[in-house]
Design a protein around this motif. Structure first.
Motif, short mmCIF file in Angstrom:
data_model
loop_
_atom_site.label_atom_id
_atom_site.label_comp_id
_atom_site.label_asym_id
_atom_site.label_seq_id
_atom_site.Cartn_x
_atom_site.Cartn_y
_atom_site.Cartn_z
N SER A 130 0.81 -1.22 0.00
CA SER A 130 0.00 0.00 0.00
C SER A 130 0.85 1.27 0.00
O SER A 130 0.41 2.33 -0.42
CB SER A 130 -0.94 0.00 1.20
N LYS A 131 2.11 1.16 0.49
CA LYS A 131 2.94 2.37 0.61
C LYS A 131 3.94 2.52 -0.55
O LYS A 131 4.73 3.45 -0.55
CB LYS A 131 3.72 2.35 1.93
N VAL A 132 3.89 1.58 -1.49
CA VAL A 132 4.95 1.53 -2.50
C VAL A 132 5.13 2.84 -3.27
O VAL A 132 6.23 3.38 -3.36
CB VAL A 132 4.71 0.35 -3.47
N THR A 133 4.03 3.36 -3.79
CA THR A 133 4.16 4.57 -4.61
C THR A 133 4.57 5.77 -3.77
O THR A 133 5.21 6.70 -4.25
CB THR A 133 2.84 4.90 -5.34
N GLU A 134 4.17 5.74 -2.49
CA GLU A 134 4.47 6.85 -1.60
C GLU A 134 5.95 6.87 -1.19
O GLU A 134 6.56 7.93 -1.07
CB GLU A 134 3.59 6.69 -0.36
N TYR A 135 6.52 5.69 -0.98
CA TYR A 135 7.88 5.60 -0.43
C TYR A 135 8.99 5.57 -1.47
O TYR A 135 10.09 6.05 -1.22
CB TYR A 135 8.02 4.35 0.45
N PHE A 136 8.72 4.92 -2.62
CA PHE A 136 9.85 4.60 -3.50
C PHE A 136 9.88 5.41 -4.79
O PHE A 136 8.84 5.81 -5.31
CB PHE A 136 9.85 3.10 -3.83
N ASP A 137 11.10 5.63 -5.28
CA ASP A 137 11.30 6.25 -6.58
C ASP A 137 11.47 5.17 -7.64
O ASP A 137 11.06 5.31 -8.77
CB ASP A 137 12.56 7.12 -6.59
N TYR A 138 12.12 4.11 -7.20
CA TYR A 138 12.51 3.05 -8.12
C TYR A 138 12.05 1.74 -7.50
O TYR A 138 12.06 1.60 -6.27
CB TYR A 138 14.04 3.06 -8.28
N LEU A 139 11.66 0.79 -8.33
CA LEU A 139 11.12 -0.45 -7.76
C LEU A 139 11.70 -1.67 -8.44
O LEU A 139 11.83 -1.72 -9.66
CB LEU A 139 9.59 -0.45 -7.91
N ILE A 140 12.06 -2.64 -7.60
CA ILE A 140 12.54 -3.93 -8.12
C ILE A 140 11.54 -4.98 -7.68
O ILE A 140 11.30 -5.15 -6.48
CB ILE A 140 13.94 -4.25 -7.56
N MET A 141 10.90 -5.64 -8.63
CA MET A 141 9.88 -6.62 -8.30
C MET A 141 10.46 -8.01 -8.48
O MET A 141 10.86 -8.40 -9.57
CB MET A 141 8.65 -6.39 -9.18
N LEU A 142 10.51 -8.73 -7.36
CA LEU A 142 11.32 -9.95 -7.32
C LEU A 142 10.50 -11.16 -6.90
O LEU A 142 9.69 -11.09 -5.97
CB LEU A 142 12.46 -9.73 -6.31
N ASN A 143 10.67 -12.24 -7.62
CA ASN A 143 10.27 -13.55 -7.11
C ASN A 143 11.23 -14.58 -7.68
O ASN A 143 11.01 -15.14 -8.75
CB ASN A 143 8.83 -13.88 -7.48
N GLN A 144 12.31 -14.76 -6.99
CA GLN A 144 13.46 -15.57 -7.42
C GLN A 144 14.18 -14.95 -8.63
O GLN A 144 15.40 -14.92 -8.67
CB GLN A 144 13.05 -17.01 -7.70
N THR A 145 13.43 -14.48 -9.61
CA THR A 145 14.05 -13.70 -10.67
C THR A 145 13.42 -12.31 -10.65
O THR A 145 12.38 -12.10 -10.01
CB THR A 145 13.79 -14.32 -12.06
N VAL A 146 14.02 -11.37 -11.35
CA VAL A 146 13.44 -10.03 -11.42
C VAL A 146 12.36 -9.99 -12.49
O VAL A 146 12.62 -10.29 -13.65
CB VAL A 146 14.53 -8.98 -11.74
N SER A 147 11.12 -9.67 -12.07
CA SER A 147 10.04 -9.59 -13.04
C SER A 147 10.01 -8.23 -13.71
O SER A 147 9.69 -8.10 -14.88
CB SER A 147 8.69 -9.80 -12.36
N ALA A 148 10.31 -7.22 -12.92
CA ALA A 148 10.32 -5.87 -13.48
C ALA A 148 11.19 -4.99 -12.60
O ALA A 148 11.28 -5.20 -11.39
CB ALA A 148 8.91 -5.31 -13.53
N ALA A 149 11.84 -4.02 -13.19
CA ALA A 149 12.60 -3.04 -12.43
C ALA A 149 12.58 -1.74 -13.19
O ALA A 149 12.78 -1.72 -14.40
CB ALA A 149 14.04 -3.52 -12.22
N GLY A 150 12.30 -0.66 -12.47
CA GLY A 150 12.27 0.64 -13.14
C GLY A 150 11.62 1.66 -12.23
O GLY A 150 11.31 1.36 -11.08
N PRO A 151 11.44 2.88 -12.72
CA PRO A 151 10.75 3.91 -11.95
C PRO A 151 9.37 3.40 -11.51
O PRO A 151 8.70 2.71 -12.28
CB PRO A 151 10.62 5.07 -12.94
N VAL A 152 8.98 3.73 -10.29
CA VAL A 152 7.76 3.16 -9.70
C VAL A 152 6.55 3.33 -10.62
O VAL A 152 5.80 2.37 -10.85
CB VAL A 152 7.48 3.81 -8.34
N ASP A 153 6.36 4.54 -11.14
CA ASP A 153 5.14 4.78 -11.94
C ASP A 153 5.11 3.97 -13.23
O ASP A 153 4.06 3.78 -13.82
CB ASP A 153 4.95 6.28 -12.20
N GLN A 154 6.26 3.48 -13.64
CA GLN A 154 6.28 2.68 -14.87
C GLN A 154 6.09 1.18 -14.64
O GLN A 154 5.59 0.47 -15.51
CB GLN A 154 7.59 2.89 -15.63
N VAL A 155 6.54 0.70 -13.47
CA VAL A 155 6.51 -0.76 -13.30
C VAL A 155 5.47 -1.26 -12.29
O VAL A 155 5.12 -2.43 -12.29
CB VAL A 155 7.91 -1.32 -12.89
#
Lengths: 286, 245
Positions: free
Chosen positions: B198-223
């Protein structure tokens, strides 16, 4: 009786040696012991102090200084315990139990080849009244080394004892400090053989440090208080040992235990009776 | 080393034959707050620890042109659920002062400058009035603020925080987020493992979405969208979280 003891001190060199050596052992075991208990390594201390026995035996057999043999086995014990813990799913205390009892057993057998049974008794239980000049000098050297190490690296010891993960993340050689401390522990165990004997070395390391721990919330104070309690126990123990012809190691250890019991019951912040009373007071308020 | 990114190439970690994370390729930007999110067992802490060199891994991690060893003193790490002895004879101030030790080097003792740094770090997290307390007397949130202060006193370029908001009170969370954003604005870089979506967009500039491998990584509003969420959490869960966004 105290007059008798002081007379003896003036008259007999062996009693002077005994006093100086036990003071040094109380001091050095107190400072090293503080870090041992804070790192949760009391059992490791016990293990190393027992496991030096084969080293002592082999040194007697081949006629070199027993410090060399004992240090070798002390460090070997620390490394083996670390290795078994790392390479198996066994818990650390199990690895310690296996390694030190095996070395101790090996030591008992080797000693029986090297020396007569009375000597084994002295190694196990100590005989501070038989301390030679060379033993006393050795104890002094170990004390100086340990003190220098603690003074120089107090900051690093504090950090690696409190938060080894942060220390490692910041690039500090955490393992090196661990083994350096193990090495010092071995040296302390070796020089304590004469005063309290292998079996009771752990008491000199742990009991004064635990007493100090109960009395203060400051690491520096704890270290110095621990060494002071260690020295006090040594002197009082030696006095009773001389006056009543009791086994020196046992009396020194019991003296330290009495100090511990007093702190355990009456420590201003952590004492059982005091905090029990505090609790009652707050309950009353509520 | 500011303005340099962290390059992670072909990073894999396995524990006792089981793969924890694999084939991780990432560029973590500097002067931003980067979040690592993913379900339990996704390997978030593992990724953090391997970048920090605390566990063995395959692949390579570089900090700009440097290896970890060369920049280690410029990295502060706050562990998840500190496995520490809270009865250790140390008070709040001395705990924060520990942060200054790595840059002091061996043997040298903390002096006036280091004490000032610790003082300022304590003020930054609003804990100065607890300076002389034993750490065992603090609440979970206060304790976490002290560890953040210790990280600040280290004067690092990079902050690595593992689940810093778990089990702490709202006030402490606000204080910590505020100070982290301020540090980011001063050019510091952060990597934070997090699980509260729930706090992701509020807290982060950049996001790495992980489940054993990286599914997506980039600026929060894009990924941070439903597709990427469902690829790491599963479809039904993603629907629940993003509320059909």
């Amino acid at each position: 009786m105290i007059g008798n003891f002081i007379d003896g001190l003036i008259k007999y060199q062996f009693l002077q040696n005994a006093l100086i050596t036990s003071l040094l052992v109380g001091f050095v075991a107190g400072i090293i012991g503080s870090f041992i208990i804070l790192r949760g390594m009391s059992l490791m201390g016990d293990a190393i102090s027992h496991a030096v026995l084969p080293g002592v035996a082999i040194s007697y057999m081949f006629g070199f200084n027993y410090v060399i043999g004992a240090s070798f086995f002390g460090i070997l014990t620390a490394i083996l315990i670390g290795y078994i813990t790392e390479k198996s799913t066994l818990k650390n205390d199990t690895a310690i139990g296996i390694v030190f009892s095996s070395f101790f057993a090996l030591g008992v057998i080797l000693i029986s080849f090297a020396q007569s049974a009375t000597d084994l008794y002295h190694i196990l239980f100590g005989n501070v009244l038989a301390v030679r000049d060379s033993d006393m000098i050795l104890t002094a050297i170990v004390t100086v080394i340990a003190l220098a190490f603690i003074l120089l690296f107090f900051k690093e010891l504090k950090l690696t004892s409190f938060d080894p993960v942060m220390a490692q993340a910041a690039g500090l050689p955490v393992k090196l400090f661990h083994y350096a401390l193990m090495f010092l522990l071995t040296l302390v165990a070796v020089v304590s053989l004469q005063t309290v004997g292998t079996i009771l070395v752990i008491a000199m390391l742990v009991t004064p440090a635990a007493t100090a721990y109960l009395l203060t919330n400051n690491l520096k104070v704890m270290v110095w208080l621990s060494s002071f309690i260690g020295m006090l126990s040594a002197v009082i123990g030696l006095f009773f040992s001389y006056s009543y012809n009791l086994a020196s190691g046992a009396v020194i250890v019991l003296t330290a235990a009495v100090f511990f019991i007093m702190a355990f019951l009456f420590s201003p912040q952590k004492g059982l009776l005091i905090s029990g009373k505090k609790k009652q007071d707050t309950e009353k308020l509520a | 080393m500011n303005n340099t990114t962290i390059q992670v190439e072909d990073l894999s970690v396995s524990y006792a034959g089981k793969t924890a994370i694999r084939d991780i390729n990432l560029t973590i930007p500097s002067a931003q707050i980067a979040g690592i999110i993913g379900p339990n067992g996704a390997g978030k802490s593992t990724l953090l620890k391997s970048v920090l060199g605390l566990i063995n891994y395959q692949g390579s991690v570089t900090f700009g042109d440097n290896k970890l060893k060369q920049v280690q003193k410029d990295i502060a790490y706050v562990e998840q659920r500190q496995n520490l002895d809270l009865n250790f004879p140390i008070n709040v101030f001395d705990t924060v002062l520990l942060g200054t030790y790595p840059k002091l080097g061996l043997i040298k003792r903390p002096g006036k400058k280091e004490k000032q740094l610790a003082e300022m770090a304590l003020e930054a997290v609003d804990m100065q009035s607890y300076s002389q307390r034993q750490i065992g007397e603090l609440s979970g949130g206060q304790l976490q603020r002290v560890f953040i202060a210790r990280a600040i006193a280290q004067q690092p370029d990079w902050f690595f925080l593992d689940e810093p908001f778990v089990g702490i009170d709202v006030v402490s969370e606000e204080v910590i987020v505020k100070v982290l954003k301020k540090l980011r604005d001063e050019g510091k870089s952060m990597v934070i493992v997090h699980h509260d979506l729930s706090k992701v967009t509020e807290y982060f500039d950049y996001l790495i979405m992980l489940n054993q491998t990286v599914s997506a990584a980039g600026p929060v509003d894009q990924v941070f969208d439903k597709d990427n969420l469902s690829s790491i959490y599963g479809t039904s869960f993603a629907d629940l979280v993003s509320g059909g966004k």
